[in-house]
Design a protein around this motif. Structure first.
Motif, PDB file in Angstrom:
ATOM      1  N   TYR A   1       0.820  -1.220   0.000  1.00 48.38           N
ATOM      2  CA  TYR A   1       0.000   0.000   0.000  1.00 48.38           C
ATOM      3  C   TYR A   1       0.852   1.266   0.000  1.00 48.38           C
ATOM      4  O   TYR A   1       0.345   2.364   0.193  1.00 48.38           O
ATOM      5  CB  TYR A   1      -0.959  -0.003   1.199  1.00 48.38           C
ATOM      6  CG  TYR A   1      -2.166  -0.871   0.953  1.00 48.38           C
ATOM      7  CD1 TYR A   1      -3.187  -0.460   0.096  1.00 48.38           C
ATOM      8  CD2 TYR A   1      -2.287  -2.123   1.543  1.00 48.38           C
ATOM      9  CE1 TYR A   1      -4.294  -1.261  -0.143  1.00 48.38           C
ATOM     10  CE2 TYR A   1      -3.383  -2.931   1.300  1.00 48.38           C
ATOM     11  CZ  TYR A   1      -4.377  -2.493   0.458  1.00 48.38           C
ATOM     12  OH  TYR A   1      -5.472  -3.288   0.205  1.00 48.38           O
TER      13      TYR A   1
ATOM     14  N   LEU B   1       3.404   1.262  12.442  1.00 51.13           N
ATOM     15  CA  LEU B   1       2.050   0.871  12.045  1.00 51.13           C
ATOM     16  C   LEU B   1       1.769  -0.584  12.440  1.00 51.13           C
ATOM     17  O   LEU B   1       0.680  -0.905  12.941  1.00 51.13           O
ATOM     18  CB  LEU B   1       1.882   1.049  10.530  1.00 51.13           C
ATOM     19  CG  LEU B   1       0.556   0.583   9.957  1.00 51.13           C
ATOM     20  CD1 LEU B   1      -0.584   1.506  10.367  1.00 51.13           C
ATOM     21  CD2 LEU B   1       0.597   0.511   8.434  1.00 51.13           C
TER      22      LEU B   1
ATOM     23  N   GLU C   1       0.902  -0.733  15.983  1.00 52.77           N
ATOM     24  CA  GLU C   1      -0.450  -0.209  16.226  1.00 52.77           C
ATOM     25  C   GLU C   1      -1.516  -1.232  15.820  1.00 52.77           C
ATOM     26  O   GLU C   1      -2.500  -1.442  16.533  1.00 52.77           O
ATOM     27  CB  GLU C   1      -0.671   1.085  15.436  1.00 52.77           C
ATOM     28  CG  GLU C   1       0.129   2.258  15.971  1.00 52.77           C
ATOM     29  CD  GLU C   1       0.221   3.401  14.966  1.00 52.77           C
ATOM     30  OE1 GLU C   1      -0.635   3.487  14.071  1.00 52.77           O
ATOM     31  OE2 GLU C   1       1.178   4.197  15.068  1.00 52.77           O
ATOM     32  N   LEU C   2      -1.300  -1.847  14.661  1.00 54.17           N
ATOM     33  CA  LEU C   2      -2.289  -2.810  14.171  1.00 54.17           C
ATOM     34  C   LEU C   2      -2.359  -4.033  15.078  1.00 54.17           C
ATOM     35  O   LEU C   2      -3.447  -4.523  15.387  1.00 54.17           O
ATOM     36  CB  LEU C   2      -1.940  -3.251  12.734  1.00 54.17           C
ATOM     37  CG  LEU C   2      -2.131  -2.201  11.649  1.00 54.17           C
ATOM     38  CD1 LEU C   2      -1.566  -2.678  10.319  1.00 54.17           C
ATOM     39  CD2 LEU C   2      -3.603  -1.848  11.484  1.00 54.17           C
TER      40      LEU C   2
ATOM     41  N   MET D   1      -6.722  -3.244   7.650  1.00 58.51           N
ATOM     42  CA  MET D   1      -6.638  -1.891   8.199  1.00 58.51           C
ATOM     43  C   MET D   1      -5.309  -1.203   7.887  1.00 58.51           C
ATOM     44  O   MET D   1      -5.109  -0.042   8.240  1.00 58.51           O
ATOM     45  CB  MET D   1      -6.799  -1.953   9.724  1.00 58.51           C
ATOM     46  CG  MET D   1      -8.177  -2.354  10.199  1.00 58.51           C
ATOM     47  SD  MET D   1      -9.347  -1.059   9.852  1.00 58.51           S
ATOM     48  CE  MET D   1      -8.717   0.194  10.938  1.00 58.51           C
TER      49      MET D   1
ATOM     50  N   HIS E   1      -3.907   0.186   5.424  1.00 55.57           N
ATOM     51  CA  HIS E   1      -3.878   1.460   4.680  1.00 55.57           C
ATOM     52  C   HIS E   1      -4.978   2.390   5.141  1.00 55.57           C
ATOM     53  O   HIS E   1      -5.313   3.353   4.445  1.00 55.57           O
ATOM     54  CB  HIS E   1      -3.979   1.184   3.186  1.00 55.57           C
ATOM     55  CG  HIS E   1      -5.206   0.387   2.800  1.00 55.57           C
ATOM     56  ND1 HIS E   1      -5.460  -0.853   3.296  1.00 55.57           N
ATOM     57  CD2 HIS E   1      -6.233   0.676   1.976  1.00 55.57           C
ATOM     58  CE1 HIS E   1      -6.599  -1.309   2.792  1.00 55.57           C
ATOM     59  NE2 HIS E   1      -7.089  -0.390   1.999  1.00 55.57           N
ATOM     60  N   ASP E   2      -5.547   2.104   6.309  1.00 56.42           N
ATOM     61  CA  ASP E   2      -6.579   2.941   6.914  1.00 56.42           C
ATOM     62  C   ASP E   2      -7.744   3.204   5.939  1.00 56.42           C
ATOM     63  O   ASP E   2      -8.064   4.357   5.629  1.00 56.42           O
ATOM     64  CB  ASP E   2      -5.958   4.283   7.361  1.00 56.42           C
ATOM     65  CG  ASP E   2      -6.877   5.026   8.310  1.00 56.42           C
ATOM     66  OD1 ASP E   2      -7.739   4.377   8.917  1.00 56.42           O
ATOM     67  OD2 ASP E   2      -6.738   6.265   8.419  1.00 56.42           O
TER      68      ASP E   2
ATOM     69  N   SER F   1     -11.577   3.517   4.383  1.00 52.24           N
ATOM     70  CA  SER F   1     -12.810   4.039   4.981  1.00 52.24           C
ATOM     71  C   SER F   1     -13.904   2.981   5.002  1.00 52.24           C
ATOM     72  O   SER F   1     -14.851   3.077   5.771  1.00 52.24           O
ATOM     73  CB  SER F   1     -13.279   5.280   4.223  1.00 52.24           C
ATOM     74  OG  SER F   1     -13.149   5.085   2.839  1.00 52.24           O
TER      75      SER F   1
ATOM     76  N   LEU G   1     -13.809  -0.896  15.683  1.00 47.28           N
ATOM     77  CA  LEU G   1     -13.570  -0.298  14.362  1.00 47.28           C
ATOM     78  C   LEU G   1     -14.692   0.657  14.002  1.00 47.28           C
ATOM     79  O   LEU G   1     -14.461   1.712  13.399  1.00 47.28           O
ATOM     80  CB  LEU G   1     -13.444  -1.395  13.295  1.00 47.28           C
ATOM     81  CG  LEU G   1     -12.208  -2.286  13.403  1.00 47.28           C
ATOM     82  CD1 LEU G   1     -12.276  -3.425  12.400  1.00 47.28           C
ATOM     83  CD2 LEU G   1     -10.941  -1.470  13.179  1.00 47.28           C
TER      84      LEU G   1
ATOM     85  N   MET H   1     -14.223   3.774  15.615  1.00 44.80           N
ATOM     86  CA  MET H   1     -13.149   4.544  14.965  1.00 44.80           C
ATOM     87  C   MET H   1     -13.648   5.248  13.703  1.00 44.80           C
ATOM     88  O   MET H   1     -12.877   5.922  13.004  1.00 44.80           O
ATOM     89  CB  MET H   1     -11.989   3.602  14.591  1.00 44.80           C
ATOM     90  CG  MET H   1     -11.174   3.135  15.780  1.00 44.80           C
ATOM     91  SD  MET H   1     -10.132   1.695  15.382  1.00 44.80           S
ATOM     92  CE  MET H   1      -8.989   2.395  14.217  1.00 44.80           C
TER      93      MET H   1
ATOM     94  N   LYS I   1     -15.097   3.703  11.003  1.00 47.24           N
ATOM     95  CA  LYS I   1     -15.064   2.915   9.777  1.00 47.24           C
ATOM     96  C   LYS I   1     -16.474   2.474   9.391  1.00 47.24           C
ATOM     97  O   LYS I   1     -17.285   2.158  10.273  1.00 47.24           O
ATOM     98  CB  LYS I   1     -14.207   1.649   9.959  1.00 47.24           C
ATOM     99  CG  LYS I   1     -12.808   1.907  10.410  1.00 47.24           C
ATOM    100  CD  LYS I   1     -11.991   2.514   9.313  1.00 47.24           C
ATOM    101  CE  LYS I   1     -10.640   2.954   9.814  1.00 47.24           C
ATOM    102  NZ  LYS I   1     -10.009   3.924   8.947  1.00 47.24           N
TER     103      LYS I   1
END
Lengths: 319, 291
Positions: free
Chosen positions: A105, A115, A118-119, A150, A152-153, A155, A181, A184, A186
């Motif tokens: 990505y 990242l 975090e994931l 998740m 590439h974050d 939507s 999620l 957050m 999403k």
């Protein structure tokens, strides 16, 4: 209401088999959309079109206003897809798996390293950072797969039967994760056979059968539309039969019957009221019973659940 | 594509697999070279150049043999395993383009195989030291190996884009490689043997430049044909890098060296196979859709 997914007369044929028949789907931003239907109903086909894996035979599908036909590359950047199987590389380490997709990505170092942390934290797999994917449990693999979506974050998350094959604990963990999620911000489109789970976490649902979308919208609205009559259960301590006669006189009540056998006319019992009035009118029923001297120890509206709605709408026919 | 290459390399070099493959490859190669050398010593060779040429020919042929069958199977399993593991959908939902997936899946195994090819260079260098060959001969053998790895590798990828399982892809592409590499020369030998029974017909066909050149072009799909023709040129002392003087064989005349024809053919075919594989990959993923 801003829509993130929109389809117009989406149609898909596989040879002579009509898999999707002019499906018009709308999913608002931020919704948790439960996509329900029997096997072979067209759920996966719809999801594969939205993820650009499949070109529709006719009709259009848009993600964030972008056509999946015209600009699939742009659509892919906005979605995270988890198929109904894990889609993991067993011989990789957990961090390598996430690193690979983050790299794809276009996420550069050193951001990728942070990242991944975090994931893994999000899906509660921090301790498994260096483990091989093959050594993870089924539920862990599913969570890892979700973490991958998740990277590439995106939507919009499109999850095809995410709970299939998971044990009850893993299902609960997955449900909590999806809730997180959703918090957050999403948008989540999720298909499942476990309707009770969907009912708990979905804000919107779509019911599809034999390629035709039978119902779609907010859960409450669908419940309301498909089950306009409410069922009120009443339990009186004595004189159930006179209570039944009294309730039959009330104009707001469609039907009332005894829910259990009575020993005699003076015995207490359960009454089931079919009612289509407002909350004030249901309150008036209770007031009437009390004012007439009936001793009420239970008065509650029975909620229709998703399973009931699903069975009501579908015919149980698989395409 | 860099991410895919990295991932593929990581998986090749993980564990003992790469080391074992390299060891087996070099063991077979050096073992056969030693046998050839021993055989020649027994029969008594006249000059050092014979040993050098024999070593060169054996090393090049054995390396080519291994690469011819490694390349399609390794490439077919590289893409086919994505389907077996059901990871191909996940990969295709990312922004990486289809042709990049195909290229990544092609280049990584090919680089690994070319690494094997380079590992056999010391044996070729030994032949160079002994004599009988020039540095150019080594480079040409390497070029034939490189183009074989890439060409047969793309056949493997193309087969995998069609097949439903990596096992099916491997079997099909190995079969095709066998037909191209060995079947074609055998067929040519058979046809020539049959035709030679009728000398006038044989002569008329061999003197027909178009048929003869078409035959050489078709045979150039076989890396063994290219290598054998090159070795023959070196042995005859007629080796010119680009052209082959038929000197009365096959009707006489001069044509491009089969290894050059092979490079040119694959230069056209490899991009075509990559393009077809990308298209087929999209189709087969779409067809795997269910309810």
């Amino acid at each position: 209401m801003e829509l993130i997914v929109e389809t117009h007369n989406l149609t898909q044929r596989f040879g002579t088999h009509l898999a999707l028949n002019q499906v018009n789907l709308s999913i608002p931003k931020g919704a948790v959309y439960g996509f329900i239907g029997p096997n072979g109903a067209g759920k996966t086909t719809t999801m594969r079109i939205l993820t650009t894996l499949l070109q529709p035979t006719a009709g259009e599908a848009f993600v964030n206003g972008i056509s999946v036909r015209q600009d699939p590359d742009a659509v892919r950047k906005m979605i995270g897809f988890m198929p109904d199987y894990f889609g993991v590389y067993e011989s990789m380490r957990v961090w390598e798996y996430l690193d690979f997709f983050a790299h794809i990505y276009g996420i550069k170092q050193p951001r990728r390293t942070s990242l991944i942390q975090e994931l893994l934290q999000l899906v509660d797999l921090t301790e498994k950072h260096d483990s091989y994917v093959m050594n993870l449990s089924r539920g862990m693999k599913q969570r890892l797969s979700l973490a991958r979506t998740m990277a590439h974050d995106p939507s919009l998350l499109i999850l095809d039967e995410p709970a299939s094959g998971l044990d009850p604990r893993a299902r609960i963990e997955l449900r909590e994760l999806l809730r997180e999620l959703s918090r957050m911000g999403k948008t989540i489109m999720v298909s499942s056979h476990i309707l009770s789970e969907l009912a708990e976490m979905c804000s919107h649902i779509g019911i599809i059968e034999r390629g035709t979308l039978l119902a779609s919208g907010p859960v409450e609205q669908i419940m309301q539309d498909l089950r306009p009559h409410k069922l009120i259960e009443v339990q009186v301590l004595e004189r159930a039969m006179p209570a039944l006669q009294m309730l039959k006189q009330l104009p707001t009540i469609n039907d009332v019957h005894l829910a259990n056998e009575l020993a005699d006319d003076q015995a207490g019992g359960k009454l089931a009221i079919n009612f289509s009035g407002t909350a004030e009118e249901s309150s008036a029923i209770l007031s009437n019973l009390i004012s007439q001297g009936f001793r009420v120890n239970h008065f509650a509206e029975r909620q229709s659940d998703l399973e009931e709605v699903f069975l009501h709408v579908t015919q149980g026919v698989v395409a | 594509m860099k991410a895919i290459l990295q991932k593929e390399f990581r998986s090749y070099l993980r564990g003992n697999r790469a080391f074992t493959t390299l060891s087996i490859y070099l063991f077979i190669l050096s073992g056969l070279c030693v046998l050839i050398y021993a055989g020649q010593s027994e029969s008594g060779f006249v000059d050092r150049s014979e040993i050098g040429l024999s070593l060169y020919s054996t090393a090049a042929a054995v390396a080519l043999f291994q690469l011819t069958f490694f390349a399609p199977s390794l490439n077919a399993s590289s893409l086919g395993s994505e389907r077996d593991r059901q990871t191909i959908d996940v990969l295709m939902v990312t922004p990486v383009r289809r042709y990049q997936i195909i290229l990544g899946k092609l280049i990584a195994p090919c680089l690994f195989l070319f690494l094997l090819s380079l590992a056999s260079l010391p044996i070729g260098a030994l032949a160079l030291l002994i004599g009988g060959i020039e540095a150019r001969d080594l480079w040409i053998a390497l070029a034939i190996q490189l183009v074989t790895v890439l060409g047969y590798g793309s056949i493997g990828i193309w087969g995998a884009s069609w097949a439903k399982t990596s096992r099916g892809a491997m079997m099909a592409t190995l079969g095709l490689a066998l037909v191209l590499a060995i079947g074609l020369p055998l067929l040519a030998i058979l046809v020539l043997a049959v035709l030679s029974n009728d000398q006038p017909l044989f002569d008329s066909i061999m003197n027909n430049g178009f048929i003869r050149n078409l035959g050489v072009v078709a045979l150039s799909f076989s890396p063994f044909f290219s290598l054998i023709m090159w070795i023959q040129s070196v042995t005859d002392g007629q080796a010119t890098t680009w052209t082959l003087d038929l000197q009365g064989q096959l009707g006489g005349g001069t044509i491009l060296q089969p290894w050059v024809i092979s490079v040119l053919l694959w230069l056209v075919l490899i991009p075509f196979l990559i393009w077809r594989s990308s298209k087929q990959l999209q189709k087969s993923v779409a067809h795997s859709s269910g309810g």
